[in-house]
Design an enzyme around this catalytic site. Sequence first.
Site, PDB file in Angstrom:
ATOM      1  CG  ASP A 108      -9.266 -28.071  53.931  1.00 14.86           C
ATOM      2  OD1 ASP A 108     -10.352 -28.681  53.880  1.00 14.86           O
ATOM      3  OD2 ASP A 108      -8.933 -27.200  53.099  1.00 14.86           O
ATOM      4  CG  HIS A 138     -11.019 -21.766  46.926  1.00 14.70           C
ATOM      5  ND1 HIS A 138     -12.112 -21.584  47.735  1.00 14.70           N
ATOM      6  CD2 HIS A 138     -10.098 -22.418  47.689  1.00 14.70           C
ATOM      7  CE1 HIS A 138     -11.861 -22.097  48.937  1.00 14.70           C
ATOM      8  NE2 HIS A 138     -10.653 -22.617  48.927  1.00 14.70           N
TER       9      HIS A 138
HETATM   10 ZN   LIG Z   1      -9.740 -25.978  51.742  1.00 15.70          ZN
END
Ligand SMILES: [Zn+2]
Length: 372
Positions: free
Chosen positions: A268, A143
């Site tokens: 995830d 990110h």
């Molecule tokens: Zn993630």
Amino acid sequence: MSTGWVWRDDYSWYDMGHSPGLIPPGRYVEPGDHLDQPATRQRAASLIRVSGLADRLTPVPATAATDEQLLRVHTPDYLDFLIGQDALPKGGYADRGLWRSPFGHGNLEIARLSAGGVVAATKAVLDGAVSNAYALVRPPGHHALPDRGMGLCVFANVAVAAEAARQEHGVGRVAVIDWDVHHGNGTQEIFWDDPHVLTVSMHQDRLLQLSTGDVEEVGGPDALGACLNVPLPPGSGSQAYREAFTRIVAPRVRAFAPELILVASGYDASFFDPNGHMLLGVGDYRWLAGQVAELAAEVCQGRLVVAHEGGYSPSYVPYCTLAVVETLAGEDTGIGDPAGFIVETNPFQDLTPEQARVIDRLEAVLDEAVAP
Ligand SMILES: [Zn+2]
């Protein structure tokens, strides 16, 4: 040649603070365990040792990423900002005020070692010291934007490694395949207008506050088709991922003909993850790892580096990680999935008509936007 392996104890010392889950601190927020608990990766590393697999891997020492390596993808101003956050007695935040990417006092060196771990793994593969490599690093990276951290990420670990491969080893084309449940927005932004790096992200459609990752985002004017997004609906499981990878991802990676494949491997999207809403199991991560290993063998002499990203189930991530490392190493410890009796029998592992329609649409949009 064996598989390279990067892990350091101090990766788990990176301090995410005591905000519970992903909730920022506040008057009515009782301190608790952060979603990114150090235990998750510690337990993964422990399982890889206890299973005996570590004995069959080649340890690759991580060194801290240098300023030169970091500044190929980040701004000098951001590095200065982090030096300031690093000095704060109680730490700060890498995301410049969003309060969602905690940055502990003295943690800058650990973040450098995380990016440097992926760089070291990549160099070991490119030097021919190992056949492929897994970097179990922390904090994660996909990110992180050029000028700020985001979503627990400080430095764009995989992007830094891709640039090191290009600038220091003369690699021409790199493909980054990201199967973390969140959109790999940082990697996409860094290489948005670069035709030499194909960024692929398979993720849950618009998870959390991310507004990026739509299929129509296909790259800048100089790099049309070098950005590929596969947003899948919440609840996608084994067959949805396999269908999307086989029909959409694999042919486009093959056509790009990379000289190196880097994988941003988040866990995830697993069945037990408290953050994502997907259903993948250990067998699915083994399958995905097998697919990228086959692609790498086919197009780039097996040159493949897998970097650990998100994944927030301390009990389940270790087994998913073990399956991926086993696949890279061509080994089988026989441990498998101790929760397979829950995960694999879930009826939503099959492709639903709605998921099939979504994948059809993704393929149609991509065919129209960029010829495969
Ligand atoms: Zn993630």
